[in-house]
Each structure stands twice: as structure tokens, then as C-alpha cells.
Write a protein that holds these residues in place. Structure first.
Motif, PDB file in Angstrom:
ATOM      1  N   THR A  48       0.824  -1.211   0.000  1.00 25.11           N
ATOM      2  CA  THR A  48       0.000   0.000   0.000  1.00 25.11           C
ATOM      3  C   THR A  48       0.856   1.259   0.000  1.00 25.11           C
ATOM      4  O   THR A  48       0.617   2.197  -0.766  1.00 25.11           O
ATOM      5  N   THR A  49       1.870   1.290   0.840  1.00 29.16           N
ATOM      6  CA  THR A  49       2.668   2.511   0.988  1.00 29.16           C
ATOM      7  C   THR A  49       3.725   2.643  -0.099  1.00 29.16           C
ATOM      8  O   THR A  49       4.365   3.690  -0.197  1.00 29.16           O
ATOM      9  N   ALA A  50       3.897   1.613  -0.928  1.00 25.85           N
ATOM     10  CA  ALA A  50       4.802   1.711  -2.069  1.00 25.85           C
ATOM     11  C   ALA A  50       4.126   2.348  -3.265  1.00 25.85           C
ATOM     12  O   ALA A  50       4.690   2.404  -4.346  1.00 25.85           O
ATOM     13  N   ASN A  51       2.982   2.904  -3.067  1.00 30.27           N
ATOM     14  CA  ASN A  51       2.075   3.465  -4.071  1.00 30.27           C
ATOM     15  C   ASN A  51       2.726   4.579  -4.904  1.00 30.27           C
ATOM     16  O   ASN A  51       2.289   5.714  -4.876  1.00 30.27           O
ATOM     17  N   ALA A  52       3.799   4.267  -5.616  1.00 33.19           N
ATOM     18  CA  ALA A  52       4.526   5.289  -6.375  1.00 33.19           C
ATOM     19  C   ALA A  52       3.652   5.845  -7.498  1.00 33.19           C
ATOM     20  O   ALA A  52       3.208   5.110  -8.370  1.00 33.19           O
ATOM     21  N   GLY A  53       3.410   7.153  -7.445  1.00 35.40           N
ATOM     22  CA  GLY A  53       2.679   7.815  -8.514  1.00 35.40           C
ATOM     23  C   GLY A  53       1.174   7.698  -8.449  1.00 35.40           C
ATOM     24  O   GLY A  53       0.468   8.300  -9.255  1.00 35.40           O
ATOM     25  N   GLY A  54       0.649   6.931  -7.507  1.00 32.79           N
ATOM     26  CA  GLY A  54      -0.797   6.776  -7.393  1.00 32.79           C
ATOM     27  C   GLY A  54      -1.396   7.839  -6.498  1.00 32.79           C
ATOM     28  O   GLY A  54      -0.707   8.687  -5.934  1.00 32.79           O
ATOM     29  N   ASP A  55      -2.710   7.799  -6.362  1.00 31.33           N
ATOM     30  CA  ASP A  55      -3.407   8.740  -5.494  1.00 31.33           C
ATOM     31  C   ASP A  55      -3.276   8.290  -4.041  1.00 31.33           C
ATOM     32  O   ASP A  55      -3.632   7.160  -3.692  1.00 31.33           O
ATOM     33  N   PHE A 102      -4.889   9.214  -1.363  1.00 25.98           N
ATOM     34  CA  PHE A 102      -6.159   8.950  -0.698  1.00 25.98           C
ATOM     35  C   PHE A 102      -6.615   7.526  -0.990  1.00 25.98           C
ATOM     36  O   PHE A 102      -7.024   6.786  -0.089  1.00 25.98           O
ATOM     37  N   GLU A 103      -6.567   7.150  -2.260  1.00 29.44           N
ATOM     38  CA  GLU A 103      -7.017   5.813  -2.631  1.00 29.44           C
ATOM     39  C   GLU A 103      -6.081   4.743  -2.084  1.00 29.44           C
ATOM     40  O   GLU A 103      -6.515   3.651  -1.704  1.00 29.44           O
ATOM     41  N   ALA A 104      -4.783   5.040  -2.006  1.00 26.17           N
ATOM     42  CA  ALA A 104      -3.841   4.089  -1.420  1.00 26.17           C
ATOM     43  C   ALA A 104      -4.177   3.826   0.039  1.00 26.17           C
ATOM     44  O   ALA A 104      -4.214   2.673   0.490  1.00 26.17           O
ATOM     45  N   LEU A 105      -4.438   4.903   0.796  1.00 27.55           N
ATOM     46  CA  LEU A 105      -4.789   4.740   2.195  1.00 27.55           C
ATOM     47  C   LEU A 105      -6.088   3.965   2.329  1.00 27.55           C
ATOM     48  O   LEU A 105      -6.215   3.068   3.172  1.00 27.55           O
ATOM     49  N   ARG A 106      -7.036   4.299   1.487  1.00 28.27           N
ATOM     50  CA  ARG A 106      -8.331   3.624   1.545  1.00 28.27           C
ATOM     51  C   ARG A 106      -8.180   2.126   1.277  1.00 28.27           C
ATOM     52  O   ARG A 106      -8.759   1.292   1.988  1.00 28.27           O
ATOM     53  N   GLN A 107      -7.387   1.774   0.277  1.00 35.89           N
ATOM     54  CA  GLN A 107      -7.204   0.366  -0.030  1.00 35.89           C
ATOM     55  C   GLN A 107      -6.412  -0.351   1.066  1.00 35.89           C
ATOM     56  O   GLN A 107      -6.626  -1.542   1.329  1.00 35.89           O
ATOM     57  N   GLY A 108      -5.502   0.359   1.718  1.00 35.59           N
ATOM     58  CA  GLY A 108      -4.809  -0.232   2.860  1.00 35.59           C
ATOM     59  C   GLY A 108      -5.779  -0.587   3.972  1.00 35.59           C
ATOM     60  O   GLY A 108      -5.683  -1.655   4.597  1.00 35.59           O
ATOM     61  N   ILE A 109      -6.733   0.283   4.232  1.00 32.75           N
ATOM     62  CA  ILE A 109      -7.743   0.018   5.261  1.00 32.75           C
ATOM     63  C   ILE A 109      -8.616  -1.162   4.848  1.00 32.75           C
ATOM     64  O   ILE A 109      -8.901  -2.054   5.661  1.00 32.75           O
ATOM     65  N   VAL A 110      -9.029  -1.193   3.582  1.00 36.26           N
ATOM     66  CA  VAL A 110      -9.845  -2.310   3.093  1.00 36.26           C
ATOM     67  C   VAL A 110      -9.111  -3.627   3.314  1.00 36.26           C
ATOM     68  O   VAL A 110      -9.679  -4.606   3.828  1.00 36.26           O
ATOM     69  N   ARG A 111      -7.848  -3.665   2.953  1.00 36.82           N
ATOM     70  CA  ARG A 111      -7.080  -4.906   3.073  1.00 36.82           C
ATOM     71  C   ARG A 111      -6.888  -5.310   4.532  1.00 36.82           C
ATOM     72  O   ARG A 111      -6.894  -6.502   4.858  1.00 36.82           O
ATOM     73  N   GLY A 159       6.209   4.066   6.513  1.00 34.88           N
ATOM     74  CA  GLY A 159       5.528   4.232   5.237  1.00 34.88           C
ATOM     75  C   GLY A 159       4.126   4.779   5.395  1.00 34.88           C
ATOM     76  O   GLY A 159       3.677   5.637   4.615  1.00 34.88           O
ATOM     77  N   VAL A 160       3.417   4.302   6.418  1.00 33.11           N
ATOM     78  CA  VAL A 160       2.061   4.805   6.676  1.00 33.11           C
ATOM     79  C   VAL A 160       2.122   6.263   7.120  1.00 33.11           C
ATOM     80  O   VAL A 160       1.329   7.104   6.667  1.00 33.11           O
ATOM     81  N   GLU A 161       3.080   6.587   7.983  1.00 32.30           N
ATOM     82  CA  GLU A 161       3.192   7.962   8.456  1.00 32.30           C
ATOM     83  C   GLU A 161       3.566   8.906   7.310  1.00 32.30           C
ATOM     84  O   GLU A 161       3.083  10.048   7.264  1.00 32.30           O
TER      85      GLU A 161
END
Length: 229
Positions: A88-95, A97-106, A146-148
Motif C-alpha cells: 500500500t505505501t509503495a504506491n509510487a505515482g498513485g493517489d 487517498f485511494e492508497a490509504l483507503r485500499q490499505g484500510i480495506v485490506r 511508510g504509513v506515516e
């Protein structure tokens, strides 16, 4: 029998008798169940052996000790959660907000799959011990930066309010999957546990939307179709 047990022990830790090779996955999941039910101190080696369907000698040969089994069982489960957050936190170039959201989903999906982990942490988290320090140092602290950083980028961009890591940690790990961690209480409250993969994902998406909505300073982006897994 005593001679046979001595031969098993002599083969070395983690090596059962010939013809008795064991798939560790179900055994480690059964161990999680046992520790979640009774706590570490409340579960004896003999009781663990019975629950795992192993003789006392084979248990010792396979796992060495109750302590080693506890660590192995938690490693088995928490490695999956840690890997999900690293991705999730390796989300290079992505949004972000959506990365955090998908981390929570997972994380919610993980808790639904391994509710025993939160029950075990409820036992361990209130008392200082090598076990709670092991979990934090091996699985929480390595992914925390990474999360911070993800939270800091969102805060610097004016997209979320200041969000302490620990607050988010407990909202996600304890709150999001609470229906699965406390199924009896959930049923008494009239909650129906999502029983299908689609219903479970919808529950996880709802939890993520509620948490993201609570910390957002600007409207969160529209939901994208999440990748399975």
C-alpha cells in the motif's frame, strides 16, 4: 512408547517422524484459535497438543515449546498484513487517498480472515511482555514509517486533518474488523456478519469510506473499482 518418543525428540526441532510430515498452515491456524480463546498463560502445552491433534512428544519435536509455537503462529498471520501495508505505501505515482483507503480495506479483510490475531492482541496488549514487543518490533514498526509518510503527504496537501498514527492504527485494526473479532456480541447487537466474499468486501469498503470521510478535509475521490485480493 518412551523409546519412540526419545527417537522423535532426537530427530530435532521441527522434524516429525517419517510418514508424519505436517502441513504447518492448519496447525498454526489451530494454534491461533487456542491462544485467542485462552491467552498465552491460560493454554498449556498438553492442551495445545490435544487441540492440534499431536502427541506431546510430536508437539515438542515439531514446535519446540509453547513460546516458539506462539511466535510461529503470529508470524504466519501477521506477515500477510505487513506485506499488504508495504504494498500500500509503495504506491509510487498513485493517489494517496485511494492508497490509504485500499490499505484500510485490506486490513479489514485480513481481520475477517484472522480474527484470532486481534483477540490475541487484546490479551497481550495490556501487559508488557516479550511477545507484545516482538509483534510491535517485527510487524508494526517496520511498516509504520511508510504509513506515516502517506499520512504526512495527505496532510501537507491539505487533504486530511492531523491524524496520529496510533489513532488510525486502532480504528483500523480493532474497529474495522470488530464484527469478526466479537461475533457473539455482534449478533446480540443485531448485526449480520457478511458471509460472502462480495458482502465482506462491501463491509470493508464501508469501513474504509467511514474512516477516510472522518479524517478528510476535502471530499475524498470517487470510489474506484478495487482490485481483488
Amino acid at each position: 512408547m518412551a523409546r519412540q518418543e526419545k527417537q522423535v525428540a532426537a530427530r530435532g526441532r521441527g522434524r516429525p517422524r517419517a510418514g508424519q510430515e505436517l502441513d504447518p498452515g492448519p496447525l498454526l491456524t489451530a494454534a491461533l484459535d487456542a491462544f485467542a480463546d485462552a491467552g498465552y498463560d491460560g493454554m498449556s502445552v498438553r492442551a495445545l497438543s490435544r487441540r492440534l491433534g499431536l502427541s506431546h512428544a510430536l508437539f515438542t519435536a515439531r514446535f519446540g515449546s509453547k513460546e516458539q509455537l506462539w511466535y510461529a503462529a503470529m508470524d504466519h498471520a501477521l506477515a500477510q498484513a505487513a506485506r499488504a501495508w508495504r504494498e500500500t505505501t509503495a504506491n509510487a505515482g498513485g493517489d494517496d487517498f485511494e492508497a490509504l483507503r485500499q490499505g484500510i480495506v485490506r486490513q479489514v479483510l485480513f481481520t475477517a480472515a484472522y480474527p484470532q490475531v486481534v483477540r490475541i492482541m487484546n490479551h497481550e496488549g495490556a501487559i508488557d511482555s516479550p511477545r507484545i514487543r516482538y509483534v510491535v518490533e517485527r510487524f508494526v514498526n517496520p511498516v509504520r514509517p511508510g504509513v506515516e509518510e502517506l499520512l504526512a503527504r495527505l496532510q501537507d496537501a491539505g487533504r486530511i486533518r492531523p491524524t496520529p498514527y496510533a489513532t488510525l492504527h486502532y480504528l483500523v485494526t480493532n474497529g474495522g474488523g470488530g464484527l469478526y473479532v466479537h461475533p457473539v456480541e455482534a449478533k446480540l447487537l443485531g448485526a449480520a456478519l457478511p458471509a460472502t466474499p462480495a458482502a465482506l468486501r462491501e463491509h470493508a469498503e464501508t469501513v474504509a469510506d467511514m474512516i477516510i470521510g472522518g479524517i478528510a478535509l476535502t471530499p475524498a475521490p470517487n470510489r474506484s473499482t478495487p482490485a481483488e485480493g
